[in-house]
Design an enzyme around this catalytic site. Sequence first.
Site, PDB file in Angstrom:
ATOM      1  N   GLY A  45       0.868  -1.073  -0.115  1.00  0.00           N
ATOM      2  CA  GLY A  45       0.061   0.044  -0.121  1.00  0.00           C
ATOM      3  C   GLY A  45       0.808   1.280  -0.063  1.00  0.00           C
ATOM      4  NE  ARG A 331       8.465 -19.256   4.896  1.00  0.00           N
ATOM      5  CZ  ARG A 331       8.361 -18.123   4.893  1.00  0.00           C
ATOM      6  NH1 ARG A 331       7.214 -17.551   4.629  1.00  0.00           N
ATOM      7  NH2 ARG A 331       9.351 -17.283   5.300  1.00  0.00           N
ATOM      8  NE  ARG A 436       4.602 -15.416   1.780  1.00  0.00           N
ATOM      9  CZ  ARG A 436       5.692 -15.264   2.341  1.00  0.00           C
ATOM     10  NH1 ARG A 436       6.963 -15.368   2.120  1.00  0.00           N
ATOM     11  NH2 ARG A 436       5.474 -15.498   3.813  1.00  0.00           N
TER      12      ARG A 436
END
Length: 638
Positions: A45, A331, A436
């Site tokens: 943002g 992960r 991810r």
Amino acid sequence: MKLDSKIPAGRLEEKWENYRSKCKLVSPANKRRLDVIVIGSGLAGASAAATLGELGYKVKCFCFQDSPRRAHSIAAQGGINAAKNYQNDGDSIYRLFYDTIKGGDYRSREANVHRLAEVSVQIIDQCVAQGVPFAREYGGLLANRSFGGVQVSRTFYARGQTGQQLLLGAYSALSRQIASGSVKMYNRHEMLDVVVIDGKARGIIARNLITGKLERHGAHAVVLASGGYGNVFFLSTNAMGSNVTAAWKAHRKGALFANPCFTQIHPTCIPVTGGYQSKLTLMSESLRNDGRVWVPKKKEDRLKPPQQIPEEDRDYYLERMYPAFGNLVPRDIASRAAKVVCDEGRGVVKSGYAVYLDFSDAIKRLGKSVIASRYGNLFDMYQRITDDNPYETPMKIFPAVHYTMGGLWVDYDLSTNIPGLYAIGEANFSDHGANRLGASALMQGLADGYFVLPVTIAQFLADEIRTPSVNTDHKAFEEAEAQVSEQLERLLNIKGNKSVDDYHQALGKIMWDKCGMARNKQGLLKARKEIQDLRDEFWQNVYVPGTQLEFNSELEKAGRLADYFELGELMVIDALNREESCGGHFREEFTDNGEALRDDENFNFVSAWEFTGTGNDPVLHREALVYENVKPSTRSYK
């Protein structure tokens, strides 16, 4: 509804360059007449608002924190990936692209991921120019280290504070635009609805969290950079204020929600120590560069002091199971392996849910000062929380909810299916597939904010130059504000006898037990019913003190939890529908020798769900994934 991802034609390597060369532009004179709202001031943002302001647009940026500097991006520790190949170890844009596609278990778009890999090299230059203090080698070049799921060193870092330093860079860029007047900052404001007029996003309803007053803000386009939704699990590594409300309100207004069940469980977090906890603490994945993960071979040794367990009685299970990548497997794989050894009864704390992360070998090999220079602040943080000295005693770690790969469905332009409504960073689903890779979240947030959205949003805004400023007296604003106010009053008037946190904790337990690290059909069916029952009880028995027109943090939490109930049910539905295992979505019925078993024939698509009302079955839309440059195969890190 036909989903059009708007992937440009041409060779993979040329798509983004061709797109940038041929896309629509907005002249400087016209940019000054166009309003853009940005929700969120984290890396995505802040970088988007700063860049749009620098380009000349009139930007309003909203965050619920008291300062953009307190956005959750600040908590990121380990680093940011970029295909610079400073190490000359074989890295390249293609290798970063390939690693990301493979790490995501072949459930992401090729074109988006390749663009991300291309842009990654620009991010580092931008951040260095801003003064981000990346670690450097002796000769002055930026240093790199490895993260899970790759065999090269491409992660740039600033000790264990990379997110903080990158956010300070983005914040300085944002502050420059605020000072120049091109960006107006609204701290302590929370978006509670998006306003759609004639099918286009034209503004928001926001609540001033200090006064409680509802405000109308119009714009030619709205950009959601509001992060992920891991707090649906109650306990996660997210900041307690992180929430899904902005994205979920957009979903209720027609924006599709993609792959909601794809949740990342991070393998190295400080274990849960009791029912009083309200959040969990991440220990950076970078620690697995030098730390070795192990448990005792024998159950009866699990509560012995680790120094009393001889080397031959230790099971370095990641090195044993995945010799090619060892402790640096992705992960999802590292997390499941920890669960397996703990389920076998070899967890190293009383609850049974912890494994060791041991630096003794690295300290012997490199010296304490080298380890301290790499991870000193992380070691200090661990010691303050646990009162254990990790230089002398192995860390105790266990997986915890960390990141959500799902999010609002977006096309190549990062536009949702509502024209004028964009989603960037963790708020969208686009780049990470079902898992991810470490150090890729910061990369995506800054890629979207600095380099992608400022280009693609012109495709829409170029056709809006004749649209006057949006009038917030429009009936759509009036209706949206009335609906928001009505929900707030409804929450306040229940006057039940259980707190918001009581319900959130109960929802989190359902999600963790039945839609967490492992799922199965029976558990998911139970979870949906339990969520529905709990939601009904919440709306009859929650207690929210105070009033609407005041600072009221309980009211904020109640509204966010109402959205989590609906999101949680959608996550369960999505997990039920996807009858395969891939990445962070591990269905116990679909495994191959303990590993995830994908079903490319039937599930090689993005699930994009359409909202049809609370408690109703959502409508599934499918975006087929096409692999022209990478051949999907069974992931192997062995």
